[in-house]
Motif scaffolding. Structure first.
Motif, PDB file in Angstrom:
ATOM      1  N   GLY A  24     -13.871 -35.621  23.615  1.00 25.20           N
ATOM      2  CA  GLY A  24     -14.018 -35.845  25.058  1.00 25.20           C
ATOM      3  C   GLY A  24     -13.978 -37.324  25.393  1.00 25.20           C
ATOM      4  O   GLY A  24     -13.253 -37.764  26.288  1.00 25.20           O
ATOM      5  N   LEU A  25     -14.748 -38.095  24.653  1.00 25.50           N
ATOM      6  CA  LEU A  25     -14.777 -39.539  24.881  1.00 25.50           C
ATOM      7  C   LEU A  25     -13.404 -40.142  24.587  1.00 25.50           C
ATOM      8  O   LEU A  25     -12.919 -41.005  25.309  1.00 25.50           O
ATOM      9  CB  LEU A  25     -15.838 -40.183  23.987  1.00 25.50           C
ATOM     10  CG  LEU A  25     -15.959 -41.704  24.073  1.00 25.50           C
ATOM     11  CD1 LEU A  25     -16.345 -42.137  25.470  1.00 25.50           C
ATOM     12  CD2 LEU A  25     -16.971 -42.225  23.058  1.00 25.50           C
ATOM     13  N   HIS A  26     -12.813 -39.632  23.533  1.00 29.02           N
ATOM     14  CA  HIS A  26     -11.485 -40.108  23.171  1.00 29.02           C
ATOM     15  C   HIS A  26     -10.512 -39.910  24.332  1.00 29.02           C
ATOM     16  O   HIS A  26      -9.766 -40.819  24.690  1.00 29.02           O
ATOM     17  CB  HIS A  26     -11.009 -39.340  21.936  1.00 29.02           C
ATOM     18  CG  HIS A  26      -9.582 -39.604  21.585  1.00 29.02           C
ATOM     19  ND1 HIS A  26      -9.174 -40.789  21.010  1.00 29.02           N
ATOM     20  CD2 HIS A  26      -8.465 -38.853  21.732  1.00 29.02           C
ATOM     21  CE1 HIS A  26      -7.872 -40.756  20.826  1.00 29.02           C
ATOM     22  NE2 HIS A  26      -7.414 -39.592  21.256  1.00 29.02           N
ATOM     23  N   ALA A  27     -10.576 -38.726  24.919  1.00 33.93           N
ATOM     24  CA  ALA A  27      -9.669 -38.427  26.033  1.00 33.93           C
ATOM     25  C   ALA A  27      -9.930 -39.354  27.210  1.00 33.93           C
ATOM     26  O   ALA A  27      -9.007 -39.879  27.831  1.00 33.93           O
ATOM     27  CB  ALA A  27      -9.843 -36.970  26.445  1.00 33.93           C
TER      28      ALA A  27
ATOM     29  N   GLU B 106      -7.640 -45.731  20.368  1.00 35.30           N
ATOM     30  CA  GLU B 106      -6.924 -45.355  19.154  1.00 35.30           C
ATOM     31  C   GLU B 106      -7.836 -45.236  17.941  1.00 35.30           C
ATOM     32  O   GLU B 106      -7.388 -44.957  16.837  1.00 35.30           O
ATOM     33  CB  GLU B 106      -5.830 -46.389  18.870  1.00 35.30           C
ATOM     34  CG  GLU B 106      -4.685 -46.292  19.844  1.00 35.30           C
ATOM     35  CD  GLU B 106      -3.728 -47.458  19.711  1.00 35.30           C
ATOM     36  OE1 GLU B 106      -4.028 -48.398  18.943  1.00 35.30           O
ATOM     37  OE2 GLU B 106      -2.689 -47.444  20.388  1.00 35.30           O
ATOM     38  N   ASN B 107      -9.094 -45.478  18.167  1.00 38.17           N
ATOM     39  CA  ASN B 107     -10.027 -45.418  17.044  1.00 38.17           C
ATOM     40  C   ASN B 107     -10.200 -43.986  16.583  1.00 38.17           C
ATOM     41  O   ASN B 107     -10.653 -43.121  17.328  1.00 38.17           O
ATOM     42  CB  ASN B 107     -11.367 -46.008  17.483  1.00 38.17           C
ATOM     43  CG  ASN B 107     -12.340 -46.131  16.341  1.00 38.17           C
ATOM     44  OD1 ASN B 107     -12.775 -45.136  15.782  1.00 38.17           O
ATOM     45  ND2 ASN B 107     -12.676 -47.355  15.974  1.00 38.17           N
ATOM     46  N   GLU B 108      -9.868 -43.738  15.329  1.00 41.40           N
ATOM     47  CA  GLU B 108      -9.873 -42.336  14.892  1.00 41.40           C
ATOM     48  C   GLU B 108     -11.286 -41.797  14.732  1.00 41.40           C
ATOM     49  O   GLU B 108     -11.526 -40.608  14.788  1.00 41.40           O
ATOM     50  CB  GLU B 108      -9.072 -42.172  13.586  1.00 41.40           C
ATOM     51  CG  GLU B 108      -9.729 -42.744  12.371  1.00 41.40           C
ATOM     52  CD  GLU B 108      -9.126 -44.078  11.959  1.00 41.40           C
ATOM     53  OE1 GLU B 108      -9.180 -44.409  10.773  1.00 41.40           O
ATOM     54  OE2 GLU B 108      -8.571 -44.780  12.847  1.00 41.40           O
ATOM     55  N   ARG B 109     -12.235 -42.695  14.568  1.00 41.96           N
ATOM     56  CA  ARG B 109     -13.610 -42.217  14.448  1.00 41.96           C
ATOM     57  C   ARG B 109     -14.087 -41.614  15.759  1.00 41.96           C
ATOM     58  O   ARG B 109     -14.725 -40.571  15.791  1.00 41.96           O
ATOM     59  CB  ARG B 109     -14.522 -43.368  14.026  1.00 41.96           C
ATOM     60  CG  ARG B 109     -14.357 -43.704  12.566  1.00 41.96           C
ATOM     61  CD  ARG B 109     -15.282 -44.818  12.149  1.00 41.96           C
ATOM     62  NE  ARG B 109     -15.230 -44.986  10.695  1.00 41.96           N
ATOM     63  CZ  ARG B 109     -15.872 -45.945  10.045  1.00 41.96           C
ATOM     64  NH1 ARG B 109     -16.602 -46.812  10.714  1.00 41.96           N
ATOM     65  NH2 ARG B 109     -15.795 -46.030   8.737  1.00 41.96           N
ATOM     66  N   ILE B 110     -13.783 -42.304  16.830  1.00 35.98           N
ATOM     67  CA  ILE B 110     -14.154 -41.756  18.136  1.00 35.98           C
ATOM     68  C   ILE B 110     -13.434 -40.436  18.344  1.00 35.98           C
ATOM     69  O   ILE B 110     -14.024 -39.446  18.775  1.00 35.98           O
ATOM     70  CB  ILE B 110     -13.798 -42.746  19.266  1.00 35.98           C
ATOM     71  CG1 ILE B 110     -14.678 -43.986  19.159  1.00 35.98           C
ATOM     72  CG2 ILE B 110     -13.966 -42.095  20.622  1.00 35.98           C
ATOM     73  CD1 ILE B 110     -14.396 -45.039  20.197  1.00 35.98           C
ATOM     74  N   ALA B 111     -12.164 -40.431  17.993  1.00 33.52           N
ATOM     75  CA  ALA B 111     -11.365 -39.225  18.205  1.00 33.52           C
ATOM     76  C   ALA B 111     -11.960 -38.037  17.466  1.00 33.52           C
ATOM     77  O   ALA B 111     -12.015 -36.920  17.992  1.00 33.52           O
ATOM     78  CB  ALA B 111      -9.936 -39.461  17.750  1.00 33.52           C
ATOM     79  N   SER B 112     -12.435 -38.278  16.265  1.00 34.51           N
ATOM     80  CA  SER B 112     -12.934 -37.138  15.511  1.00 34.51           C
ATOM     81  C   SER B 112     -14.376 -36.788  15.880  1.00 34.51           C
ATOM     82  O   SER B 112     -14.781 -35.648  15.806  1.00 34.51           O
ATOM     83  CB  SER B 112     -12.815 -37.408  14.007  1.00 34.51           C
ATOM     84  OG  SER B 112     -13.732 -38.413  13.638  1.00 34.51           O
ATOM     85  N   PHE B 113     -15.142 -37.763  16.314  1.00 34.43           N
ATOM     86  CA  PHE B 113     -16.540 -37.472  16.642  1.00 34.43           C
ATOM     87  C   PHE B 113     -16.707 -36.955  18.063  1.00 34.43           C
ATOM     88  O   PHE B 113     -17.606 -36.174  18.341  1.00 34.43           O
ATOM     89  CB  PHE B 113     -17.408 -38.728  16.437  1.00 34.43           C
ATOM     90  CG  PHE B 113     -17.912 -38.882  15.034  1.00 34.43           C
ATOM     91  CD1 PHE B 113     -17.023 -39.068  13.995  1.00 34.43           C
ATOM     92  CD2 PHE B 113     -19.269 -38.818  14.751  1.00 34.43           C
ATOM     93  CE1 PHE B 113     -17.481 -39.207  12.699  1.00 34.43           C
ATOM     94  CE2 PHE B 113     -19.729 -38.950  13.458  1.00 34.43           C
ATOM     95  CZ  PHE B 113     -18.832 -39.146  12.422  1.00 34.43           C
TER      96      PHE B 113
END
Lengths: 283, 1227
Positions: free
Chosen positions: B425-428, B415-422
């Motif tokens: 792929g990793l977020h998924a 749920e970390n939005e930083r990972i999601a925006s950076f």
């Protein structure tokens, strides 16, 4: 019957001012009509014992003993049939049986020249006819039968009550189909501390697991309960885990404070008992 | 600095050939002593320096941006104004160190590695030039090296890089220590940015200044005010408060902070700092260190700002960051970092960094980057964007490890939005991992303090030498519990002191025990009580934190219970971030036992306790570990039991080993680090004695027997309590060496030898231990330890030594807390990360009803065993486990098998009807069966009810009373039923479906036209009833036929009888095909038949005999095809161009055999008229010679007319030259 600390204090305070006589007991009952008679009697007895304990030393000084003995001697000289010792005891606020013991001891000491053994004294108190002096024997007898808190008769009654309640408890356990080991079995196995009953299969009383049950045919006041905790209940806990104490004549509610830790107090055989039932249906 | 890498990076990262360098470094990292490639020899020094350098570099680079995490930031920089520093703070005073305490574990962010590597590696001529020469100086331009940076570097190398000055400075400092604490501040250096950071509103978040302070241990009545040189280990004598697990109170938290970061490897770090400062100063001031005030580009005045929004587009020097991330990840992957979790913690700190950037950042960066071109000096992490970019890169590389984190942590990451925006792929991937994750942190229900039950076998009078001893022990038992109760009631009250209140009573008790020689009895009681109270993770050791154990809840099998437990977990799990390096502690009830031992101070008692602990440890370490094949989703029951057993044993072992370690090393513990002079004699002395417990042997055995997962964690606990000298002893040196080898071997990757999680666990505990070991050595101030121990064991690799010098250790739980705090935004306020949980009435009420019924039953069950001999419990549990397991097997074999059989029938019918959707069909059929599957529970119960009591009755002593026996039986049945039914209710439908599907697939394969599969055979084909299975194997027959085909002649006589005992579908199909081929050859009449003695007979006679023989063979073939084959025989092949061609090739064509064959096929029902007709018809359409075509047409006509006119039995077969009589006679 459970009493609150305040209720108990009221009773105790009332008892502080009365003589330990049947008459006093009647007054007590009148004063606290809602309390059960046996509870009141038990408290009455305990309070009296506390009072006696407080004054015990006072009556056992050499001077006091000598005074009592001399008064006894002079009294029986005047009238051998009169309850000299009993009246003396009442006069000085001391238990008649104990007064009888003091005087008997002093008498035997004078006669034999040595301090008599406890066993001998006890035996004579129990059976005054053994006392070599007929007059004294009569006086002692009058004391023991008139004492409602001390003396061989009272001791015997107390013991009998205790035993009766144990038997009662045993009956109830059997009736409830709760399997147990009784004190004598435990002793045979070499247990170092033995409650009245150890449940072979523990049960839950009012949501608390108990492994053992101790029967106390007395009222649970602070003083006696603390002593019991230290000498018995905690020791049982240390060995067998949590358990139940039944004070048949009631107890001070506030003392029932170790439930979570494993000492449960009741004034009767519990009704809310949950047994280990592994009915498959529960799943 | 490691000059070689320095050089490497300094060549200008932008120009660097990334793959080449990575490869180079990778190779050098993976080097084994004996396998140094020639080309890499010049870099052999690089390998040992590289990792420490890299990690230090990262710590240093990020030190300013990182404000989150376990630090207690200095709130008022003012307080530091008066701090003194002589010659750039190289000699900090004691008071400074103490002041540094408030900075808490921000020290963890300092240099990870101190300059403890052998001095030689730092001399310029040893490594710098060689590596510089070989590191591709072609890309290396002089201009890059020009300017201040070059000078600074030289200075550093020539001057402070010298290790002699390092050690000199160190010794001096340790001598100065406390005395200088009282000396007045002698010199103020306002230019020293380390000492006087610029004020800023956000300075609460900037802990740079405090970073520079050596922390001191918290002082208490029993500890000393002198600073500890130990980073992590709280001194044994420290007051209990410091070791108490952090609760919710901030005081406690603060105490822990202080306790944890007791001190620092100080001296060496000091040197580093000095160098760094010098370097920076010189860089900016043209080497003029003593120049006046200047503003550092490193530190900017910042506005108050909430969480900075990390932005991918604002990332500068991406390429360098990627390279660094790559290098860093390689180090992690190769176990070159001392502690994986520590590095993860660091990465997450970067990820969640609060950010102190201002809008001017971009400009400043630009300016700054122009100013210092040196790649090493350059600030790669000067803003949040870069930090997050780097962190995300590393997380991406380390995804495998991350995916094993427990669910809560994964959720926060996902749920970390930083990972999601950076990195979407990793977020998924994180999302997916979170959704499929089952790893939950769970804790055992705490058992309220329970006594150790009195067991007549061990505790009655006959076990004591005298009445007196018996009665004294009776009293001791009561006193012990009295003390315990008193401790329970009071130890959390302020001002309560264990020793003051209980000390004398404990010693009096010990005296009585000594007088009565009752120590062994008491030691047993003590140990049992310890295990009973502390084996759970709550009171137990928390050295590696949360133990994932999903099964604990299942065991209790109650919703209410689990809810209660979850609630309890939330309250019990410490919410404060303790910092990534906790020393061994005695949390919870363990504290009582430790303090008891200390207060008792009884040699006899300790000895008996050690004996008792050793025995129990050996017993538990011998636990049978059953290996389980990784199961495909459907968790096996037995495996769960094993896990449960294993977890319990492991927890207990660690607890006991910790106490054993505590006792064993207790006599040698010193508050002060002993001087080195003492060390030599102490080591010589102690080398003569034997260890109390031969952990080396046990460790070796565990490696050999592949049981390290059980043994290593407790040995680590044991060793975590070593005194200062113990690591220098020959014996423990060997132990540590072996552990180090183990650590290096366990590179994290999936392989068959060991599961990933097991490795992770071992790596975590070992990493922690090495850290503690390092502390112990650092305290002793001995740099030569590496020479002393590690050189003796070359396998461990010298460069590993550098790795040991790391101040941190991390719990996995810390990761979650860090992330959670990021989410909560509670930040670094007061250093506390207290999760906002409001216990509402509703929640506590939900917990309450559970206390009644089910919980009561569970409690009653436990209580039942309490006063019974332990064997009763073992028996009941054993019976329950086996009966439960057997029950499932039984259900599988009976009910499920029956249902599958019925499913087969249903499917067989339906599959013929509609050929369409098999999976739908399967689902339909299964759905019909599920209802009946529910019977499984009923049958399971019946089974357990029947079998459980039997088993219990047989296994328990005859004398067991009826009530006990009944209860034992009931509990066993209940447990078995629960176990079986839990499994069945969750798995029965899946099981039915799986079994039905398997059967269905088999069915389809058997029925299907293409019998391609080799391994499936449908129904077992029956041999004739009297078959003796003596027939040749199918393979032999095929082989024979093949041989015949090659030889071109046939034996006289019948076809061999087929025996299906050994038949498989492929061989059957092959046989069928072969025999058709055979028939085709026979029909063409061009094959010689054996044993016909052609010379002895006249031609017509020979001809007739031959025909007879061929007819006979054809007849038996037809019969075999019809009777014996289960698989369809491809008789159509007879009409193939090739096979009919056999006939065409013969000069004098013999059609009667062909005709005979056609009739035979029809008569045997192998082909229909119409089918043959159409085959013949299509034959005629092929290209044949005209005469053959004519003949073929004629044959067709004859065949057709025969079957259309006459009835099959009496058909004329007259047309061809051969009289029909022969054929008729033979048919």
């Amino acid at each position: 019957m459970k009493l609150s600390k305040a209720q108990y204090d009221e009773i105790a305070q009332f008892l502080g001012h009365v003589q330990p006589t049947r008459q006093s007991l009647r007054k007590l009952k009148k004063r606290f009509p809602s309390q059960s008679q046996s509870t009141l009697l038990s408290i009455f007895s305990q309070e009296y014992q506390k009072q006696i304990k407080r004054t015990h030393a006072k009556h056992h000084t050499a001077e006091a003993i000598e005074t009592y003995y001399q008064r006894y001697l002079s009294g029986v000289v005047k009238n051998a049939g009169a309850p000299v010792l009993l009246e003396l005891a009442n006069e000085v606020d001391f238990a008649p049986s104990l007064m009888a013991r003091i005087v008997l001891e002093r008498f035997l000491q004078e006669q034999e020249g040595t301090i008599p053994s406890k066993t001998l004294i006890n035996s004579m108190l129990r059976d005054p006819s053994q006392i070599p002096d007929g007059v004294l024997a009569n006086q002692v007898y009058q004391c023991t039968v008139n004492d409602c808190c001390y003396g061989p008769l009272v001791d015997c009654i107390k013991h009998a009550i205790g035993h009766e309640h144990e038997v009662l408890l045993r009956e109830m356990l059997l009736e409830k189909n709760l399997s147990f080991l009784a004190e004598e079995q435990l002793r045979a196995k070499g247990y170092d501390k033995t409650p009245d009953f150890i449940l072979e299969v523990p049960v839950a009383v009012e949501g608390h697991i108990i492994h053992w049950i101790e029967s106390k045919a007395s009222f649970g006041d602070e003083c006696s309960h603390q002593a019991y905790l230290h000498d018995q209940f905690w020791s049982y806990w240390n060995r067998f885990g949590p358990g139940l104490v039944i004070y048949w004549y009631g107890f001070i509610e506030e003392l029932d404070c170790h439930r979570e830790r494993g000492i449960l107090l009741k004034d009767c055989f519990p009704t809310d008992i949950v047994t280990l039932r592994h009915s498959v249906a529960q799943h | 600095y490691s000059p070689s890498l320095h050089n490497l990076l300094r060549q200008g990262v932008p120009q660097i050939d990334v793959p080449r360098v990575s490869l180079l470094i990778f190779c050098s990292l993976s080097l084994q002593e004996n396998h140094v490639h020639d080309k890499l020899v010049p870099h052999s020094l690089l390998q040992k320096d590289f990792v420490p350098f890299l990690l230090n570099f990262l710590r240093e680079q990020t030190s300013q941006i990182l404000t989150n995490g376990p630090s207690t930031p200095a709130k008022t920089p003012n307080s530091k104004v008066l701090r003194s520093s002589a010659s750039h703070g190289s000699q900090k005073t004691g008071s400074e160190r103490r002041a540094g305490n408030s900075a808490g574990s921000c020290s963890s962010r300092m240099q990870l590695f101190s300059q403890m590597t052998p001095a030689s590696s730092y001399t310029p001529d040893a490594s710098f030039p060689s590596s510089a020469a070989s590191c591709g100086s072609s890309a290396f331009t002089g201009s890059i090296l020009s300017g201040p940076s070059r000078r600074s570097l030289t200075e550093e190398e020539d001057g402070k890089g010298d290790s002699a000055s390092l050690s000199g400075g160190r010794r001096k400092r340790s001598e100065v220590g406390p005395t200088s604490a009282n000396s007045p501040p002698d010199q103020l250096n306002l230019n020293n940015l380390e000492e006087f950071p610029p004020m800023s509103a956000a300075s609460g978040l900037t802990n740079k200044p405090s970073r520079r302070i050596n922390p001191t241990p918290v002082s208490s009545e029993r500890s000393h005010s002198k600073p500890k040189m130990c980073f992590t280990s709280t001194p044994v004598s420290q007051s209990p408060a410091a070791r108490f697990p952090s609760g919710t109170s901030l005081e406690t938290f603060a105490a822990i902070q202080k306790g944890n970061v007791t001190s620092i490897t100080g001296s060496s770090l000091q040197e580093e700092r000095e160098m760094l400062k010098k370097e920076r100063y010189s860089m900016n001031r043209g080497g003029n260190i003593s120049a006046g005030i200047h503003t550092s580009p490193f530190i900017r005045t910042l506005p108050i700002r909430s969480l900075t929004c990390a932005d991918l587009s604002k990332v500068s020097c991406k390429k360098q960051l990627e390279l660094l991330a790559q290098l860093y990840s390689t180090c992690i992957a190769e176990n070159l970092v001392p502690n994986i979790f520590l590095e993860l913690f660091f990465v997450l700190q970067l990820l969640t960094s609060k950010g102190t950037t201002s809008s001017e950042d971009g400009e400043n960066d630009l300016e700054f980057n122009q100013e210092c071109k040196d790649a090493v000096e350059r600030q790669h992490f000067q803003n949040v964007h870069n930090c997050v970019y780097f962190a995300v890169q590393v997380l991406d590389c380390q995804f495998e490890i991350i995916s094993y984190l427990e669910r809560g942590t994964l959720k926060l990451l996902a749920e970390n939005e930083r990972i999601a925006s950076f990195s979407p792929g990793l977020h998924a991937r994180l999302m997916k991992a979170y959704e499929s994750s089952t790893a939950k942190v769970s804790l055992l229900l705490p058992s309220s303090v329970q006594s150790v039950s009195f067991q007549p076998e061990t505790d009655n009078r006959s076990n004591f030498p005298s009445d007196r001893a018996f009665h004294i022990f009776k009293k001791q038992r009561d006193i012990f519990y009295e003390l315990l109760r008193e401790w329970e009631d009071n130890h959390e009250k302020p001002g309560w002191d264990f020793e003051r209140v209980l000390g004398n009573r404990i010693r009096a008790m010990m005296n009585h025990l000594t007088a009565a020689c009752n120590h062994s009895h008491f030691a047993r009681l003590f140990q049992k009580q310890l295990i009973q109270m502390c084996k759970g993770p709550i009171g137990g050791g928390t050295s590696w934190g949360d133990t994932p154990d999903q099964d604990v809840l299942n065991m209790l099998g109650s919703d209410n219970l689990s809810r209660l437990k979850r609630l309890q977990e939330r309250f019990v799990v410490p919410q404060s971030i303790r910092g990534p390096c906790p020393p061994p502690t005695f949390p919870g009830c363990q504290q009582f036992f430790r303090d008891f031992i200390l207060s008792a101070g009884s040699y006899q008692f300790n000895q008996h306790l050690m004996d008792s602990l050793c025995l129990k440890i050996l017993e538990l370490d011998g636990l049978t570990l059953v290996e389980h094949e990784p199961s495909d989703g459907e968790a096996d029951m037995d495996e769960q039991d094993e896990k449960k057993r294993f977890t319990a044993a492991l927890m207990t072992l660690r607890l006991l080993a910790k106490f054993l370690g505590f006792l064993v090393f207790l006599p040698y513990q010193t508050v002060e680090p002993p001087s080195r002079d003492l060390q030599e004699s102490a080591v010589t002395l102690r080398n003569q004695t034997l260890p109390v417990l031969d952990v080396l042997k046990l460790l070796r055995q565990s490696v050999l027997n592949r049981r390290t997962i059980l043994t290593v964690p407790w040995i680590v606990e044991f060793l975590s309590l070593v005194d200062h000298f113990a690591p220098f002893l020959d014996y423990y040196g060997r132990v540590f060496s072996l552990l180090l080898q183990l650590y290096r071997c366990l590179v994290l990757s999936e392989d068959k030898e060991m599961s990933f999680l097991n490795k992770l666990l071992i790596l975590a505990v070992l990493g922690w231990l090495f850290q503690l070991l390092f502390s112990a050595i650092a305290e002793s101030g001995s740099v030569n330890f590496s020479m002393h121990v590690w050189l003796c064991y070359p396998l461990s690799g010298l460069y590993m030594w550098g790795l040991l010098f790391t101040p941190d250790f991390l719990f996995t739980g810390e990761l979650r807390k860090l992330l959670a705090s990021f989410v909560a935004g509670s930040g670094a306020k007061n250093g506390g990360f207290i999760r906002k949980i409001t216990p509402t009435a509703a929640e506590s009420l939900t917990a309450k009803p559970s206390v009644t019924q089910q919980k009561l039953q569970v409690e009653l069950e436990q209580a039942f065993f309490h006063n019974q001999p332990p064997s009763l419990r073992r028996t009941v549990e054993f019976v329950a486990e086996r009966v439960g397991s057997n029950c499932v097997k039984h259900i599988k074999a009976t009910l499920v098998a029956e249902l599958v059989k019925r499913a087969e029938v249903m499917l067989q019918d339906k599959v013929k009807e509609e050929d369409a959707n098999h999976s739908k069909l399967l689902d339909e059929v299964c759905a019909q069966l599920y209802e009946e599957g529910a019977q499984a529970l009923h049958k399971g119960r019946e089974f357990c009810r029947l079998k459980g009591p039997e088993a219990v009755r047989v296994l328990l002593p005859e004398e067991t009373s009826a009530a006990v026996l009944n209860s034992a039986e009931d509990i066993a049945v209940g447990l078995a039923t629960e176990k079986a039914c839990t499994w069945l209710s969750t798995n029965i439908t899946a099981l039915i479906k799986r079994e039905v599907r398997t059967t269905f697939n088999r069915m389809l394969r058997v029925q299907g036209p293409s019998l391609s599969s080799e391994d499936t055979q449908g129904e077992r084909k029956g041999c004739p009833p009297n078959c003796q299975h003596h027939a040749p194997f199918p393979s032999q027959i095929i082989n024979e036929i093949k041989r015949l085909q090659v030889l071109g002649y046939f034996p006289d006589g019948d076809m061999p009888i087929l025996c299906f005992q050994f038949m498989c579908p492929t061989s059957e199909q092959q046989l069928a095909r072969c025999t058709v081929e055979l028939a085709s050859l026979l029909v063409s009449d061009r094959v010689p038949i054996q044993d016909l003695k052609p010379q002895t007979q006249k031609k017509p006679e020979r001809q007739r005999g031959r025909k007879n023989a061929v007819n006979g063979l054809l007849k038996s073939l037809l019969s075999v095809w019809k009777e014996d084959f289960w698989t369809p025989v491809p008789v159509q092949l007879m009409f193939s161009r090739k096979n009919v061609g056999y006939i065409a090739e013969v000069e004098q064509r013999e059609w009667d055999l062909f005709l005979f064959m056609l009739h035979g096929l029809v008569d045997h029902g192998l082909m229909g008229n119409a089918e043959i007709e159409s085959c013949l018809h299509s034959l005629q359409e092929l290209l044949w010679s005209s005469d053959f075509l004519e003949e073929l047409e004629a044959i067709s006509r004859i065949f057709i007319s025969e079957y259309h006119v006459a009835e099959p039995r009496t058909r004329p077969c007259e047309l061809v030259r051969q009289p029909r009589g022969t054929v008729a006679a033979q048919s």
